[in-house]
Design a protein around this motif. Structure first.
Motif, PDB file in Angstrom:
ATOM      1  N   CYS A  31     -23.024  65.296   0.587  1.00 48.69           N
ATOM      2  CA  CYS A  31     -24.737  65.658   0.277  1.00 48.69           C
ATOM      3  C   CYS A  31     -24.331  67.100  -0.372  1.00 48.69           C
ATOM      4  CB  CYS A  31     -24.886  66.154   1.844  1.00 48.69           C
ATOM      5  SG  CYS A  31     -24.756  64.538   2.652  1.00 48.69           S
ATOM      6  N   HIS A  32     -25.451  67.062  -0.509  1.00 45.03           N
ATOM      7  CA  HIS A  32     -25.615  69.060  -1.423  1.00 45.03           C
ATOM      8  C   HIS A  32     -26.891  69.768  -0.667  1.00 45.03           C
ATOM      9  CE1 HIS A  32     -26.309  72.517  -4.838  1.00 45.03           C
ATOM     10  NE2 HIS A  32     -27.025  71.690  -4.790  1.00 45.03           N
ATOM     11  N   VAL A  33     -26.615  70.050  -0.870  1.00 47.67           N
ATOM     12  CA  VAL A  33     -27.546  71.360   0.569  1.00 47.67           C
ATOM     13  C   VAL A  33     -27.902  72.947   0.060  1.00 47.67           C
ATOM     14  CG1 VAL A  33     -27.281  72.735   2.947  1.00 47.67           C
ATOM     15  CG2 VAL A  33     -25.752  70.345   2.717  1.00 47.67           C
ATOM     16  N   GLU A  34     -28.801  73.032   0.520  1.00 47.02           N
ATOM     17  CA  GLU A  34     -29.587  74.010  -0.334  1.00 47.02           C
ATOM     18  C   GLU A  34     -30.801  74.940   0.646  1.00 47.02           C
ATOM     19  OE1 GLU A  34     -31.792  73.607  -3.907  1.00 47.02           O
ATOM     20  OE2 GLU A  34     -29.453  72.937  -5.191  1.00 47.02           O
ATOM     21  N   GLN A  48     -29.813  75.621   3.442  1.00 48.02           N
ATOM     22  CA  GLN A  48     -29.295  75.207   5.360  1.00 48.02           C
ATOM     23  C   GLN A  48     -29.808  73.707   4.827  1.00 48.02           C
ATOM     24  OE1 GLN A  48     -27.318  77.395   5.044  1.00 48.02           O
ATOM     25  NE2 GLN A  48     -27.484  78.171   7.284  1.00 48.02           N
ATOM     26  N   ARG A  64     -24.416  80.396   6.919  1.00 52.30           N
ATOM     27  CA  ARG A  64     -25.187  80.655   6.512  1.00 52.30           C
ATOM     28  C   ARG A  64     -24.525  80.168   5.241  1.00 52.30           C
ATOM     29  NH1 ARG A  64     -25.845  86.418   5.573  1.00 52.30           N
ATOM     30  NH2 ARG A  64     -24.206  86.758   6.637  1.00 52.30           N
ATOM     31  N   ASN A  65     -25.284  79.904   4.611  1.00 53.92           N
ATOM     32  CA  ASN A  65     -24.820  79.297   3.035  1.00 53.92           C
ATOM     33  C   ASN A  65     -24.160  78.249   3.395  1.00 53.92           C
ATOM     34  OD1 ASN A  65     -26.079  81.917   1.496  1.00 53.92           O
ATOM     35  ND2 ASN A  65     -23.876  83.142   2.652  1.00 53.92           N
ATOM     36  N   ILE A  66     -24.166  77.540   3.721  1.00 56.20           N
ATOM     37  CA  ILE A  66     -23.531  75.977   3.711  1.00 56.20           C
ATOM     38  C   ILE A  66     -23.921  75.271   2.420  1.00 56.20           C
ATOM     39  CG2 ILE A  66     -24.217  73.851   4.028  1.00 56.20           C
ATOM     40  CD1 ILE A  66     -25.096  74.763   7.332  1.00 56.20           C
ATOM     41  N   ARG A  67     -23.811  74.898   1.733  1.00 53.29           N
ATOM     42  CA  ARG A  67     -23.413  74.164   0.729  1.00 53.29           C
ATOM     43  C   ARG A  67     -23.508  73.069  -0.049  1.00 53.29           C
ATOM     44  NH1 ARG A  67     -23.388  78.276  -3.604  1.00 53.29           N
ATOM     45  NH2 ARG A  67     -23.570  76.821  -5.091  1.00 53.29           N
TER      46      ARG A  67
END
Lengths: 70, 70, 70, 70, 70, 70, 70, 70, 70, 70, 70, 70
Positions: free
Chosen positions: H47-50, H52, I35-38
């Motif tokens: 998965c791509h996450v933005e 959170q 923080r900042n999960i990608r």
């Protein structure tokens, strides 16, 4: 002199007689569209069964060939 | 907006100097025929040896690129 | 004419500078006791760390050589 | 005397120049928060590509360190 | 009575005709230098291609033999 | 000072009592012919069964040793 | 009622006596800092050897625990 | 009558909603350039996450199709 | 400008409804502490069964996030 | 119309002559107790050796068959 | 004289004391319903933990037995 | 009190709608012949394609159940 680059494509060859024949069929098919085949890597072997008998050997192969002159 | 689709192709880059150079050579070759390359996955590293010395680094890579505008 | 037979041995080469140097060191050591080395397959790369710095690159390789004339 | 216990954490180091540099960057970052790093296991190497050139080497590593005195 | 110990060595047998023949060639070669071979594990099958035809089947095998009386 | 080189050999140790004993038996056998053993990697564990009881634990191990002074 | 979330951490336990003891040592260490351990997955077993004898069993484990109340 | 040959290509389909939708998108894209698609093998899901949140499901698939009439 | 470093943690998300929901639950939990999960890599999918029905989807994921500003 | 369910069982077929014959023997044996065999997946190939000759090809296969009407 | 056929079944044995005991328990259970057990392959080892202590060793095994006279 | 033993069987569930539905169908089928199903492990996901559309999701699962009272 220059460094070569190779490409691999993945085919599934089939044969009613043997694993070797299935691989040869895949190479023959590949040879219709790519030049300079150099090696084959056998990935997986399966059989298709009908009426409780093996009717096809199905061999997944990676076929490597030189890309330079394409 | 729309969902992207990517394709991966598998190449073997070679170099007389380093693993990194072999990968770069594969990418440069791929760039001749596909646009929008996005990433590389290194799969396998081998060397070709002659006269008891390494003469080529051979690195198998998967190269991913965007398919949308092809 | 005759079919060749190859043997593979598994070594771990080390180097303070690079992965490539560690592989070369393994090949140089193998060349002391086997003739006709033909290829190397890189299996695994690890580092030994001391004082929070990498001090050795440790690369496990399989080295293939022709057995025929042994 | 007593039996040691180690912990492994998984990082991705990046570098614009080489695989080795990407691994060193990951170790340097880990060294900010854990003491007594002992070894690194390289898991996977990928590259990020922009404008048909490799711009980052991305190396996934497991970093092992002694847990005893934490 | 006593517990046996076995050793495995890794060879690549080749043949112009079949996978089975390549394995037999590897075993025949191993039999020149080790006694008491007990089993073979096939690891990998590849082909060498020239002029768009398969010219060699290359089969990597592990050969297990009893070490006790060496 | 100089970079070390290690070799790995693959043995199968057996024991009627435990996995640990089978590994120790393999190391003891290896110690008859190689010096400076440094580590063992357990690869695979199997059992031989007769009369519906386990009679042997068979453990495949890779044994690593320093090659420098060979 | 609510869905649980678990976290896995990766440790290497060691023991001079057995694989089981090495795993127990890893769990005991983990229990100092995480609550609600639920399971262990054994990943890899190695031995450290000195003077041609096994001195440590080193077992890499993944330890799973409930994250909910952290 | 004749033995079939299949080719596999590797795509990454994406979707904002589900794994199944990502696979369907990959098949739809493949159907623009190859005929006679026969099967799909799911290789990997990421998965791509933005911010959170998961914004894209990315599913790597191998798509198999009949080569005979190309 | 500077090279990024990422960390991966391994969680198991669960859901009574779907694989996607289990993954989202894992990401939501991770977002409470990092923080900042990608990105997310799906590792393994299992189900817990009671009374012959699936009651939980259990999905093991690796979650990658930027370490730089921690 | 309805969705099919398949079961896989794992057998080891043996033959004194070839890999293909060993697979056929496994299928023939399976056909004595299960109906509607549909496919075979070859998992592993080993040989039993006596007097330095291969006496049996041992091929581990998974055999898939339709469960619906059992 | 005739070629043998073997079947493998997959069990998970458990024990409160050791890995070996868990395997023996699986074999004892299998022996209640199949004859002629020949070998065991250990696939995976896990532990169930309660109150921060290992309460069960859970060992997944494949058990091979001769099918001929069934 | 006593140690449990579990058995795993391998099924392929299919569904025209989703991966989850295919898994549920496999569990429902298994529930017709085995009692006390405890867990499912998803092994592999494939699709069958006709007329350039996915017509079946095919999910290979291992289903674990308690053997004690059989």
């Amino acid at each position: 002199m220059s460094d070569h680059i190779y490409k691999k494509i993945e085919l599934v060859g089939t044969s009613q007689t043997s694993i070797e024949e299935a691989v040869k069929n895949a190479v023959a098919k590949a040879a219709e569209s790519v030049r300079n085949i150099r090696w084959v890597e056998i990935q997986e072997t399966r059989c298709h069964v009908e009426n409780q008998k093996i009717v096809y050997w199905q061999v997944t192969v990676k076929i490597g060939f030189t890309l330079d002159e394409e």
